[in-house]
Design a protein around this motif. Sequence first.
Motif, short mmCIF file in Angstrom:
data_model
loop_
_atom_site.label_atom_id
_atom_site.label_comp_id
_atom_site.label_asym_id
_atom_site.label_seq_id
_atom_site.Cartn_x
_atom_site.Cartn_y
_atom_site.Cartn_z
N VAL A 14 0.84 -1.20 0.00
CA VAL A 14 0.00 0.00 0.00
C VAL A 14 0.88 1.25 0.00
CG1 VAL A 14 -1.95 -1.11 1.18
CG2 VAL A 14 -0.20 0.03 2.53
N SER A 15 0.30 2.32 -0.50
CA SER A 15 0.93 3.64 -0.44
C SER A 15 0.11 4.47 0.53
CB SER A 15 0.92 4.27 -1.83
OG SER A 15 1.38 5.60 -1.77
N ALA A 26 4.19 0.66 2.40
CA ALA A 26 4.20 -0.28 3.52
C ALA A 26 3.47 -1.54 3.08
CB ALA A 26 3.54 0.33 4.74
N ILE A 27 3.44 -2.53 3.97
CA ILE A 27 2.78 -3.80 3.69
C ILE A 27 1.74 -4.06 4.77
CG2 ILE A 27 3.12 -6.29 3.45
CD1 ILE A 27 5.96 -5.71 2.51
N VAL A 28 0.57 -4.51 4.34
CA VAL A 28 -0.48 -4.86 5.29
C VAL A 28 -0.07 -6.14 6.00
CG1 VAL A 28 -2.90 -5.57 5.54
CG2 VAL A 28 -2.28 -3.80 3.87
N LYS A 52 -1.49 1.52 12.90
CA LYS A 52 -2.90 1.28 12.60
C LYS A 52 -3.34 2.38 11.63
CE LYS A 52 -7.40 1.00 14.88
NZ LYS A 52 -8.10 1.15 16.17
N LYS A 53 -3.87 1.98 10.48
CA LYS A 53 -4.29 2.95 9.47
C LYS A 53 -5.71 2.66 9.00
CE LYS A 53 -2.01 5.93 7.49
NZ LYS A 53 -2.00 7.35 7.84
N ASN A 54 -6.44 3.74 8.75
CA ASN A 54 -7.75 3.67 8.11
C ASN A 54 -7.50 3.33 6.64
OD1 ASN A 54 -10.18 4.34 6.78
ND2 ASN A 54 -10.70 5.81 8.38
N ILE A 55 -8.21 2.34 6.11
CA ILE A 55 -7.93 1.93 4.72
C ILE A 55 -8.30 3.03 3.72
CG2 ILE A 55 -8.08 -0.54 5.18
CD1 ILE A 55 -10.85 -0.52 3.92
N CYS A 60 -4.20 0.97 -2.25
CA CYS A 60 -3.80 -0.44 -2.34
C CYS A 60 -3.40 -0.78 -3.77
CB CYS A 60 -4.95 -1.34 -1.91
SG CYS A 60 -5.45 -1.07 -0.21
N TYR A 61 -2.28 -1.48 -3.90
CA TYR A 61 -1.82 -1.92 -5.22
C TYR A 61 -2.19 -3.38 -5.43
CZ TYR A 61 0.84 2.36 -5.68
OH TYR A 61 1.20 3.68 -5.78
#
Length: 98
Positions: A14-15, A26-28, A52-55, A60-61
């Motif tokens: 993800v960016s 980063a990576i989920v 912790k991030k809000n999607i 997302c790639y």
Amino acid sequence: MKESDSSPEIGQIVSINKGRDTGQFAIVIQLIDERFVFIADGDKRKFDRPKKKNIQHLQCYDYISPEVRSSMLDTGKVTNGKLRWALGKFMEDVIWKL
């Protein structure tokens, strides 16, 4: 590389679009619920202290690291070195070819 329309998956790259880490990758590593995930990059944000991030604040790639995904599903953890390696491989394979 196109954006993924579906919800994030473990091992997905993800960016970050919002917050102090804007523009970083980063990576989920864990799905919390339908709105939040834990992300890590193995460098600034280590596996044992994920963010912790809000999607909605992530892009997302369509790229899931099979090494990170299998490690997380098999053992429930992944090394910071593997996270860094997976992000480097993603940059090499995808971003630098754009």
